[in-house]
Design a protein around this motif. Structure first.
Motif, short mmCIF file in Angstrom:
data_model
loop_
_atom_site.label_atom_id
_atom_site.label_comp_id
_atom_site.label_asym_id
_atom_site.label_seq_id
_atom_site.Cartn_x
_atom_site.Cartn_y
_atom_site.Cartn_z
N ALA A 1 0.85 -1.19 0.00
CA ALA A 1 0.00 0.00 0.00
C ALA A 1 0.89 1.24 0.00
CB ALA A 1 -0.92 0.00 1.22
N LEU A 2 0.62 2.15 -0.94
CA LEU A 2 1.53 3.27 -1.19
C LEU A 2 0.79 4.59 -1.24
CD1 LEU A 2 3.26 1.46 -4.17
CD2 LEU A 2 4.33 1.81 -1.95
N CYS A 3 1.48 5.65 -0.82
CA CYS A 3 0.96 7.00 -0.95
C CYS A 3 2.13 7.94 -1.17
CB CYS A 3 0.19 7.41 0.31
SG CYS A 3 -0.49 9.08 0.24
N HIS A 4 2.06 8.76 -2.22
CA HIS A 4 3.18 9.65 -2.57
C HIS A 4 2.97 11.09 -2.13
CE1 HIS A 4 4.97 6.42 -4.80
NE2 HIS A 4 4.00 6.37 -5.71
N ILE A 5 1.89 11.37 -1.41
CA ILE A 5 1.52 12.75 -1.12
C ILE A 5 2.60 13.50 -0.33
CG2 ILE A 5 0.30 12.26 1.05
CD1 ILE A 5 -1.07 14.64 -1.61
#
Length: 205
Positions: free
Chosen positions: A95-99
């Motif tokens: 699970a990834l988030c680049h924010i």
């Protein structure tokens, strides 16, 4: 005052109360019931049930992607924090988030775009992945544009951005896109907890 302290019993009683108070559930397929009940459980709102919109292929496509160990991309870290980490690990899902990436912040400053827009494009083609947008309408607008242009091809989009500016419109765009299965919530209501609850409902299946 006596009250229930066992977590499993609390959840079981909660679901029974939901079923008793939301007649609409009886008309839905079992898997859709699970999604809607999880959203109601998360929000404490019986009246939210009619707003949930589920594409006919959404659940099966989402479950297939999970079994394959797809990536899950979220628009904000709050969605990421709400996902069941043990279930994700069991399926080998990243699970990834680049924010919060520094490069995303820099590009957003330079271009005048929101960080959510830049982060979504940095996720790449999203081929066969699940995209979960619970907060930022600009992320969902950007994703819809990427899909229309043939730049992205996710297995499933869970789109529940919240707010009064662009949230309802971005969800309408997702529904009208006609190119990707979706689970969404009509209108201004939504949020990260709802988005995470939908993913978790799929993981529990």
């Amino acid at each position: 005052m006596n009250f229930i302290i066992d977590p499993g019993a609390i959840e079981q009683e909660s679901m029974a109360i939901i079923e008793k108070n939301v007649p609409l559930l009886a008309s839905l397929p079992k898997k859709e019931q699970s999604i809607v009940k999880r959203i109601i459980h998360t929000t404490g709102d019986f009246n939210i049930a009619p707003l949930v919109k589920i594409h006919p292929q959404a659940i099966d496509r989402g479950l297939d992607a999970i079994r394959r160990g797809c990536n899950i991309y979220t628009d904000v870290n709050m969605v990421l924090a709400g996902l069941n980490s043990k279930r994700l690990a069991a399926y080998g899902i990243q699970a990834l988030c680049h924010i919060a990436d520094p490069a995303v912040a820099e590009q957003a400053r330079r271009t005048g775009q929101t960080r959510a827009m830049v982060a979504m494009r940095r996720a790449g083609s999203l081929q066969g992945d699940i995209v979960v947008i619970g907060n930022a309408p600009t992320a969902l607008f950007t994703l819809c544009d990427m899909i229309k242009q043939g730049e992205a091809d996710p297995a499933l989009v869970i789109g529940t951005p919240v707010g009064f500016v662009g949230a309802s419109e971005s969800k309408e765009m997702l529904v009208n896109l006609g190119k990707v299965p979706y689970i969404t919530l009509q209108g201004t209501r939504g949020g990260s907890t709802i988005a995470a609850s939908i993913v978790n409902a799929l993981l529990y299946m």
